[in-house]
Write a protein that holds these residues in place. Structure first.
Motif, PDB file in Angstrom:
ATOM      1  N   ASP A 119      44.646  57.198  35.528  1.00 21.45           N
ATOM      2  CA  ASP A 119      43.355  56.514  35.438  1.00 21.45           C
ATOM      3  C   ASP A 119      43.527  55.000  35.572  1.00 21.45           C
ATOM      4  OD1 ASP A 119      42.032  58.899  35.130  1.00 21.45           O
ATOM      5  OD2 ASP A 119      41.896  58.771  32.948  1.00 21.45           O
ATOM      6  N   ARG A 120      44.599  54.479  34.975  1.00 19.63           N
ATOM      7  CA  ARG A 120      44.837  53.035  35.002  1.00 19.63           C
ATOM      8  C   ARG A 120      45.363  52.549  36.349  1.00 19.63           C
ATOM      9  NH1 ARG A 120      43.265  49.842  30.460  1.00 19.63           N
ATOM     10  NH2 ARG A 120      43.215  51.224  28.648  1.00 19.63           N
ATOM     11  N   LEU A 121      46.095  53.417  37.042  1.00 15.22           N
ATOM     12  CA  LEU A 121      46.785  52.992  38.258  1.00 15.22           C
ATOM     13  C   LEU A 121      46.263  53.701  39.499  1.00 15.22           C
ATOM     14  CD1 LEU A 121      50.463  52.921  36.914  1.00 15.22           C
ATOM     15  CD2 LEU A 121      48.864  51.012  37.118  1.00 15.22           C
ATOM     16  N   ALA A 122      45.033  54.149  39.464  1.00 12.60           N
ATOM     17  CA  ALA A 122      44.461  54.886  40.592  1.00 12.60           C
ATOM     18  C   ALA A 122      44.614  54.094  41.888  1.00 12.60           C
ATOM     19  CB  ALA A 122      42.987  55.178  40.331  1.00 12.60           C
ATOM     20  N   LEU A 123      45.105  54.764  42.923  1.00 14.33           N
ATOM     21  CA  LEU A 123      45.249  54.244  44.286  1.00 14.33           C
ATOM     22  C   LEU A 123      46.368  53.215  44.425  1.00 14.33           C
ATOM     23  CD1 LEU A 123      41.490  53.811  45.244  1.00 14.33           C
ATOM     24  CD2 LEU A 123      42.943  55.822  45.518  1.00 14.33           C
ATOM     25  N   LYS A 124      47.138  52.945  43.365  1.00 14.96           N
ATOM     26  CA  LYS A 124      48.235  51.990  43.477  1.00 14.96           C
ATOM     27  C   LYS A 124      49.500  52.711  43.912  1.00 14.96           C
ATOM     28  CE  LYS A 124      46.732  48.339  40.358  1.00 14.96           C
ATOM     29  NZ  LYS A 124      47.113  47.460  39.238  1.00 14.96           N
ATOM     30  N   LEU A 178      52.598  49.080  33.418  1.00 10.61           N
ATOM     31  CA  LEU A 178      51.574  49.043  32.377  1.00 10.61           C
ATOM     32  C   LEU A 178      52.236  48.652  31.064  1.00 10.61           C
ATOM     33  CD1 LEU A 178      49.521  52.328  32.976  1.00 10.61           C
ATOM     34  CD2 LEU A 178      48.645  50.000  33.171  1.00 10.61           C
ATOM     35  N   LEU A 179      51.540  47.892  30.261  1.00 11.71           N
ATOM     36  CA  LEU A 179      52.009  47.622  28.907  1.00 11.71           C
ATOM     37  C   LEU A 179      51.620  48.787  28.007  1.00 11.71           C
ATOM     38  CD1 LEU A 179      50.979  43.878  28.538  1.00 11.71           C
ATOM     39  CD2 LEU A 179      53.225  44.790  29.158  1.00 11.71           C
ATOM     40  N   GLY A 180      52.470  49.086  27.050  1.00 11.27           N
ATOM     41  CA  GLY A 180      52.130  50.136  26.097  1.00 11.27           C
ATOM     42  C   GLY A 180      50.828  49.851  25.376  1.00 11.27           C
ATOM     43  N   SER A 181      50.536  48.571  25.141  1.00  9.30           N
ATOM     44  CA  SER A 181      49.296  48.202  24.464  1.00  9.30           C
ATOM     45  C   SER A 181      48.058  48.512  25.291  1.00  9.30           C
ATOM     46  CB  SER A 181      49.309  46.714  24.105  1.00  9.30           C
ATOM     47  OG  SER A 181      49.525  45.917  25.253  1.00  9.30           O
ATOM     48  N   VAL A 207      55.605  50.628  30.561  1.00 11.62           N
ATOM     49  CA  VAL A 207      55.627  51.854  31.357  1.00 11.62           C
ATOM     50  C   VAL A 207      55.793  51.478  32.826  1.00 11.62           C
ATOM     51  CG1 VAL A 207      54.366  53.929  32.060  1.00 11.62           C
ATOM     52  CG2 VAL A 207      54.139  53.058  29.707  1.00 11.62           C
ATOM     53  N   LEU A 208      56.871  51.947  33.438  1.00  7.71           N
ATOM     54  CA  LEU A 208      57.081  51.808  34.872  1.00  7.71           C
ATOM     55  C   LEU A 208      56.676  53.125  35.520  1.00  7.71           C
ATOM     56  CD1 LEU A 208      60.619  50.127  34.839  1.00  7.71           C
ATOM     57  CD2 LEU A 208      58.406  48.994  35.056  1.00  7.71           C
ATOM     58  N   SER A 209      55.883  53.058  36.571  1.00  8.78           N
ATOM     59  CA  SER A 209      55.337  54.287  37.139  1.00  8.78           C
ATOM     60  C   SER A 209      55.334  54.244  38.668  1.00  8.78           C
ATOM     61  CB  SER A 209      53.912  54.507  36.630  1.00  8.78           C
ATOM     62  OG  SER A 209      53.363  55.691  37.167  1.00  8.78           O
ATOM     63  N   VAL A 210      55.754  55.357  39.277  1.00 10.50           N
ATOM     64  CA  VAL A 210      55.760  55.500  40.730  1.00 10.50           C
ATOM     65  C   VAL A 210      55.050  56.797  41.102  1.00 10.50           C
ATOM     66  CG1 VAL A 210      57.178  55.698  42.809  1.00 10.50           C
ATOM     67  CG2 VAL A 210      57.955  54.283  40.908  1.00 10.50           C
ATOM     68  N   PRO A 211      54.055  56.755  41.993  1.00  9.65           N
ATOM     69  CA  PRO A 211      53.462  58.002  42.479  1.00  9.65           C
ATOM     70  C   PRO A 211      54.403  58.656  43.483  1.00  9.65           C
ATOM     71  CG  PRO A 211      52.498  56.179  43.654  1.00  9.65           C
ATOM     72  CD  PRO A 211      53.448  55.580  42.644  1.00  9.65           C
ATOM     73  N   TYR A 212      54.324  59.974  43.597  1.00 12.44           N
ATOM     74  CA  TYR A 212      55.113  60.633  44.634  1.00 12.44           C
ATOM     75  C   TYR A 212      54.235  61.612  45.401  1.00 12.44           C
ATOM     76  CZ  TYR A 212      55.617  64.897  41.831  1.00 12.44           C
ATOM     77  OH  TYR A 212      55.365  66.037  41.129  1.00 12.44           O
ATOM     78  N   PHE A 213      54.719  61.963  46.594  1.00 13.65           N
ATOM     79  CA  PHE A 213      53.916  62.714  47.550  1.00 13.65           C
ATOM     80  C   PHE A 213      54.710  63.905  48.084  1.00 13.65           C
ATOM     81  CE2 PHE A 213      52.679  58.351  47.397  1.00 13.65           C
ATOM     82  CZ  PHE A 213      51.303  58.325  47.559  1.00 13.65           C
TER      83      PHE A 213
END
Length: 315
Positions: free
Chosen positions: A248-253, A259-262, A274-280
């Motif tokens: 929800d926070r990183l939609a389309l990124k 993201l900060l935990g806060s 939080v480090l986040s990578v989408p995959y396909f």
């Protein structure tokens, strides 16, 4: 936010010295001694004071060195690393996802949460039917990696080992080399070819499989490292619900995002990143790979692990 060249240099030094797995406040004298700084402690203190006024650093107590604020951590990650260029349009195999999660977790003592590929698209290699208990058979739908989806089904009235063996052979005919979704369609279409003793139960078994296909799927690795840093807190709601909030926070990124935990307020993850990578898969979005790091973790080293992922562009 615009920083002078000197302030950028001092800020980068503070971040590198703080995000090293120890998280001690950074003193001006320590920065002044770094190779390549060529400034005195008083100059560093002035720069640190300016960075504190801009909300990037703060002093945890009197006469201490400085540590990064949450704003400073996010600014550092977003401005210094070109995150969107790291691991764009990542298309890993399922084994790579789980292996990478275990490697990062053990190497850096962090928690990794990974949304697995959609269950319905998993290709089945073989089916096993086990005698589970007095009332149930356990059906194992196994892919080539050994991962399985396990479903308890009620035994037919004429239960016996020969009937179970025949049903297992029929299920292998239906599902072998098929995706779970296609196997379910075949199970319904081929119902009349099943042994007579099992036909009465096929509707119930098909329903159980449909429910299984509709479940969310994820793995959580290294949660003990997270809980060790959160002494006195209740267990967090990790897994799929966590991934949904990140999505929800990183939609389309695309690429690596932070993201900060806060920012994930209900999880009580202050001073975490939080480090986040989408995959396909075949250029179609599947889910996200997330790493939950303490703010003082060796974040630069973790990011460098993601830089090793080959870049790929959508066609």
């Amino acid at each position: 936010m615009k920083l002078s060249a000197r302030d950028k240099q001092v800020f980068s030094a503070v971040m590198s010295l703080y995000c090293n797995g120890e998280g001690h406040p950074v003193a001006s004298s320590k920065i002044a001694k770094l190779k390549g700084m060529a400034v005195c402690s008083a100059t560093v203190r002035n720069a640190m004071a300016r960075l504190e006024n801009q909300g990037l650093l703060f002093s945890p107590h009197t006469s201490a060195g400085r540590v990064p604020s949450d704003q400073g951590i996010k600014y550092w990650l977003q401005e210094y690393f070109g995150l969107e260029e790291i691991a764009p349009y990542w298309e890993p195999e399922r084994e790579q996802l789980t292996g990478f999660a275990h490697t990062l977790s053990q190497k850096y003592q962090v928690c990794c949460i990974v949304g697995l590929p959609q269950v319905s698209e998993q290709t089945i290699f073989r089916v096993e039917v086990l005698d589970f208990d007095r009332k149930h058979w356990l059906v194992l739908l196994i892919d080539r990696t050994g991962q399985s989806n396990n479903i308890l089904i009620n035994k037919p009235e004429s239960n016996s080992d020969p009937v179970r063996y025949q049903f297992a052979a029929w299920m292998n005919t239906v599902f072998s080399q098929q995706t779970l979704k296609e196997g379910l369609h075949r199970m319904r279409a081929m119902a009349k070819s099943a042994m007579a003793d099992c036909r009465g139960s096929l509707m119930q078994w098909s329903r159980e499989l449909s429910l299984q296909l509709g479940t969310d799927n994820s793995i959580v690795v290294g949660e003990r490292y997270l809980y060790n840093r959160l002494e006195g807190h209740n267990e967090l709601n990790l897994g799929v619900s966590f991934l949904h909030q990140v999505e929800d926070r990183l939609a389309l990124k695309n690429g690596l995002s932070v993201l900060l935990g806060s920012e994930l307020s209900y999880l009580n993850l202050e001073r975490f990143v939080v480090l986040s990578v989408p995959y396909f898969t075949a250029s179609e979005y599947q889910s996200r790979f997330c790493v939950i790091c303490p703010a003082d973790a060796p974040i630069e080293a973790i990011i460098s692990e993601f830089t090793q992922i080959p870049k790929k562009k959508l066609e």
